[in-house]
Design a protein around this motif. Structure first.
Motif, PDB file in Angstrom:
ATOM      1  N   GLY A 170      -7.851   8.703  14.332  1.00  0.00           N
ATOM      2  CA  GLY A 170      -9.313   8.782  14.229  1.00  0.00           C
ATOM      3  C   GLY A 170      -9.779   9.135  12.834  1.00  0.00           C
ATOM      4  N   LEU A 171      -9.234   8.424  11.839  1.00  0.00           N
ATOM      5  CA  LEU A 171      -9.560   8.700  10.439  1.00  0.00           C
ATOM      6  C   LEU A 171     -10.703   7.782  10.002  1.00  0.00           C
ATOM      7  CD1 LEU A 171      -5.880   8.866   9.081  1.00  0.00           C
ATOM      8  CD2 LEU A 171      -7.275  10.715  10.084  1.00  0.00           C
ATOM      9  N   GLY A 172     -11.922   8.273  10.138  1.00  0.00           N
ATOM     10  CA  GLY A 172     -13.083   7.435   9.886  1.00  0.00           C
ATOM     11  C   GLY A 172     -13.289   7.033   8.445  1.00  0.00           C
ATOM     12  N   GLY A 173     -12.770   7.810   7.488  1.00  0.00           N
ATOM     13  CA  GLY A 173     -12.995   7.508   6.081  1.00  0.00           C
ATOM     14  C   GLY A 173     -11.770   6.990   5.353  1.00  0.00           C
ATOM     15  N   THR A 174     -10.717   6.618   6.088  1.00  0.00           N
ATOM     16  CA  THR A 174      -9.470   6.160   5.471  1.00  0.00           C
ATOM     17  C   THR A 174      -9.387   4.642   5.524  1.00  0.00           C
ATOM     18  OG1 THR A 174      -8.326   8.216   6.035  1.00  0.00           O
ATOM     19  CG2 THR A 174      -6.952   6.288   5.591  1.00  0.00           C
ATOM     20  N   ARG A 175      -9.108   4.012   4.367  1.00  0.00           N
ATOM     21  CA  ARG A 175      -9.057   2.557   4.268  1.00  0.00           C
ATOM     22  C   ARG A 175      -7.817   2.122   3.483  1.00  0.00           C
ATOM     23  NH1 ARG A 175     -12.461   3.568   7.293  1.00  0.00           N
ATOM     24  NH2 ARG A 175     -14.648   2.933   7.394  1.00  0.00           N
ATOM     25  N   PRO A 176      -7.224   0.974   3.840  1.00  0.00           N
ATOM     26  CA  PRO A 176      -6.093   0.448   3.056  1.00  0.00           C
ATOM     27  C   PRO A 176      -6.536   0.086   1.648  1.00  0.00           C
ATOM     28  CG  PRO A 176      -6.334  -0.702   5.168  1.00  0.00           C
ATOM     29  CD  PRO A 176      -7.580   0.113   4.971  1.00  0.00           C
ATOM     30  N   PRO A 177      -5.618  -0.019   0.716  1.00  0.00           N
ATOM     31  CA  PRO A 177      -5.978  -0.398  -0.659  1.00  0.00           C
ATOM     32  C   PRO A 177      -6.421  -1.856  -0.726  1.00  0.00           C
ATOM     33  CG  PRO A 177      -3.596  -0.367  -0.400  1.00  0.00           C
ATOM     34  CD  PRO A 177      -4.162   0.186   0.877  1.00  0.00           C
ATOM     35  N   GLU A 178      -7.300  -2.159  -1.664  1.00  0.00           N
ATOM     36  CA  GLU A 178      -7.731  -3.544  -1.846  1.00  0.00           C
ATOM     37  C   GLU A 178      -6.569  -4.418  -2.291  1.00  0.00           C
ATOM     38  OE1 GLU A 178     -11.089  -3.781  -4.418  1.00  0.00           O
ATOM     39  OE2 GLU A 178     -12.388  -2.561  -3.117  1.00  0.00           O
ATOM     40  N   ASP A 179      -5.711  -3.898  -3.147  1.00  0.00           N
ATOM     41  CA  ASP A 179      -4.485  -4.600  -3.552  1.00  0.00           C
ATOM     42  C   ASP A 179      -3.375  -4.145  -2.612  1.00  0.00           C
ATOM     43  OD1 ASP A 179      -2.110  -5.475  -4.677  1.00  0.00           O
ATOM     44  OD2 ASP A 179      -2.698  -5.005  -6.733  1.00  0.00           O
ATOM     45  N   PRO A 180      -2.866  -5.009  -1.736  1.00  0.00           N
ATOM     46  CA  PRO A 180      -1.897  -4.601  -0.716  1.00  0.00           C
ATOM     47  C   PRO A 180      -0.648  -3.938  -1.274  1.00  0.00           C
ATOM     48  CG  PRO A 180      -2.699  -6.824  -0.294  1.00  0.00           C
ATOM     49  CD  PRO A 180      -3.199  -6.441  -1.639  1.00  0.00           C
ATOM     50  N   GLY A 181      -0.320  -4.234  -2.524  1.00  0.00           N
ATOM     51  CA  GLY A 181       0.893  -3.660  -3.091  1.00  0.00           C
ATOM     52  C   GLY A 181       0.714  -2.279  -3.685  1.00  0.00           C
ATOM     53  N   ARG A 182      -0.527  -1.806  -3.809  1.00  0.00           N
ATOM     54  CA  ARG A 182      -0.786  -0.518  -4.461  1.00  0.00           C
ATOM     55  C   ARG A 182      -1.124   0.528  -3.398  1.00  0.00           C
ATOM     56  NH1 ARG A 182      -1.454  -0.604  -9.943  1.00  0.00           N
ATOM     57  NH2 ARG A 182      -2.630   1.338  -9.799  1.00  0.00           N
ATOM     58  N   TRP A 183      -0.077   1.075  -2.752  1.00  0.00           N
ATOM     59  CA  TRP A 183      -0.294   2.036  -1.676  1.00  0.00           C
ATOM     60  C   TRP A 183      -1.056   3.272  -2.129  1.00  0.00           C
ATOM     61  CZ3 TRP A 183       2.197   6.302  -3.436  1.00  0.00           C
ATOM     62  CH2 TRP A 183       3.364   6.129  -4.195  1.00  0.00           C
ATOM     63  N   GLY A 184      -0.911   3.645  -3.411  1.00  0.00           N
ATOM     64  CA  GLY A 184      -1.591   4.831  -3.929  1.00  0.00           C
ATOM     65  C   GLY A 184      -3.088   4.678  -4.065  1.00  0.00           C
ATOM     66  N   ASP A 185      -3.597   3.433  -3.893  1.00  0.00           N
ATOM     67  CA  ASP A 185      -5.043   3.194  -3.967  1.00  0.00           C
ATOM     68  C   ASP A 185      -5.706   3.245  -2.597  1.00  0.00           C
ATOM     69  OD1 ASP A 185      -4.918   2.960  -6.679  1.00  0.00           O
ATOM     70  OD2 ASP A 185      -5.033   0.764  -6.733  1.00  0.00           O
TER      71      ASP A 185
END
Length: 304
Positions: A170-185
């Motif tokens: 239930g993480l409402g403010g968590t989103r994957p990175p725009e660049d799929p390879g940059r997990w730190g983003d």
């Protein structure tokens, strides 16, 4: 003869004045000054040992919540003043008391930040669920090993890791990175990071919880890239026990430093400090600011 009497009179007057006001005695604090035809005026001497009160200590100001004795720590957390500890930057804070079952400190908890290595918490949950050896996950977390994180990120679906766990917890403010390879983003909030720790402590399987907490309590002073990772919680909470996951990144417009973890006996407190600071700031300087925020949270980490 009148001159003689006048001279004697003047001498007696001088002697009387010396007896009434000897030169060795200090004048009174209030001195009345009067002259023929003039209005009397009273001048009050200011006490030497009574400094004037600072305007910043006025009732209702942030300083008013602090202890009156500068030698003692404040009795409560001055939440608005936390932002002042990260000048020219942004800071978000959450302290969750697991005994009271509530947030006791919250500052800009929904503000979005780049995750840096905090996303490794989600990578660890996914990897352990998929059967990755505990030792591999522990090393990724304890020394913040980016190579292991990248390998596990690719092996288990990359951005899908974030999407799956955001939905599960239930993480409402968590989103994957725009660049799929940059997990730190990956995008995160302080509120969501606190939820991840709550899931780990209260819902995750015993094996997963033990593996991750063992890694976080054994975090090394320096990360695998040589950056010192004891800023924030480790440097700020004194002798209180801690288990931490730190994050740092630079310099796509800002320097990111995060400190998160559990603090106190029986992992009572969840503490999250997220910051975005000017890229001109050094890691050392930025780390000291995060530590200052962690120290300011100590009143909220006192079970009494």
């Amino acid at each position: 003869m009148s001159g003689v009497f006048l001279l004697v009179g003047l001498c007696l007057g001088a002697i009387a004045a010396m007896l009434l006001f000897p030169s060795s005695r200090p004048e009174p604090a209030s001195v009345a000054v009067a002259a023929s035809g003039a209005t009397a005026m009273t001048v009050e001497e200011e006490p030497v040992d009574s400094p004037k009160p600072s305007a910043s200590a006025a009732p209702g100001s942030p300083a008013s919540s602090k202890s009156a004795d500068p030698g003692k720590p404040p009795s409560t957390v001055d939440v608005p003043a936390l932002a002042e500890l990260v000048p020219d930057g942004q800071v978000s804070v959450v302290v969750y008391d697991r005994t009271a079952k509530k947030n006791t400190v919250s500052l800009k908890a929904e503000r979005s930040y780049t995750s840096a290595s905090l996303v490794k918490l989600l990578i660890a949950l996914e990897a352990l669920q998929a059967g990755t050896p505990s030792a591999t996950v522990q090393r990724m977390l304890s020394v913040s090993d980016d190579d292991i994180a990248s390998s596990l990120w690719t092996a288990h679906g990359g951005p899908a890791i974030v999407t799956r766990w955001a939905a599960k917890i239930g993480l409402g403010g968590t989103r994957p990175p725009e660049d799929p390879g940059r997990w730190g983003d990956t995008r995160i909030t302080a509120a969501d990071i606190a939820k991840i720790y709550r899931y780990l402590l209260e819902q995750a399987g015993a094996g997963t919880r033990a593996t991750i907490l063992r890694a976080l309590s054994g975090a090394t002073e320096n990360g695998s890239d040589g950056i010192r990772q004891y800023f924030g919680i480790p440097d700020g909470v004194g002798d209180l026990p801690w288990s931490i996951k730190q994050g740092w990144a630079c310099c796509r417009g800002s320097r990111i430093l995060h400190s998160s973890g559990v603090v106190g006996k029986d992992d009572r407190y969840i503490v999250v400090v997220l910051t975005s600071q000017p890229s001109s700031t050094t890691y050392t300087g930025a780390g000291k600011r995060v530590t200052a925020v962690a120290k300011a949270l100590l009143p909220a980490l006192d079970p009494d």
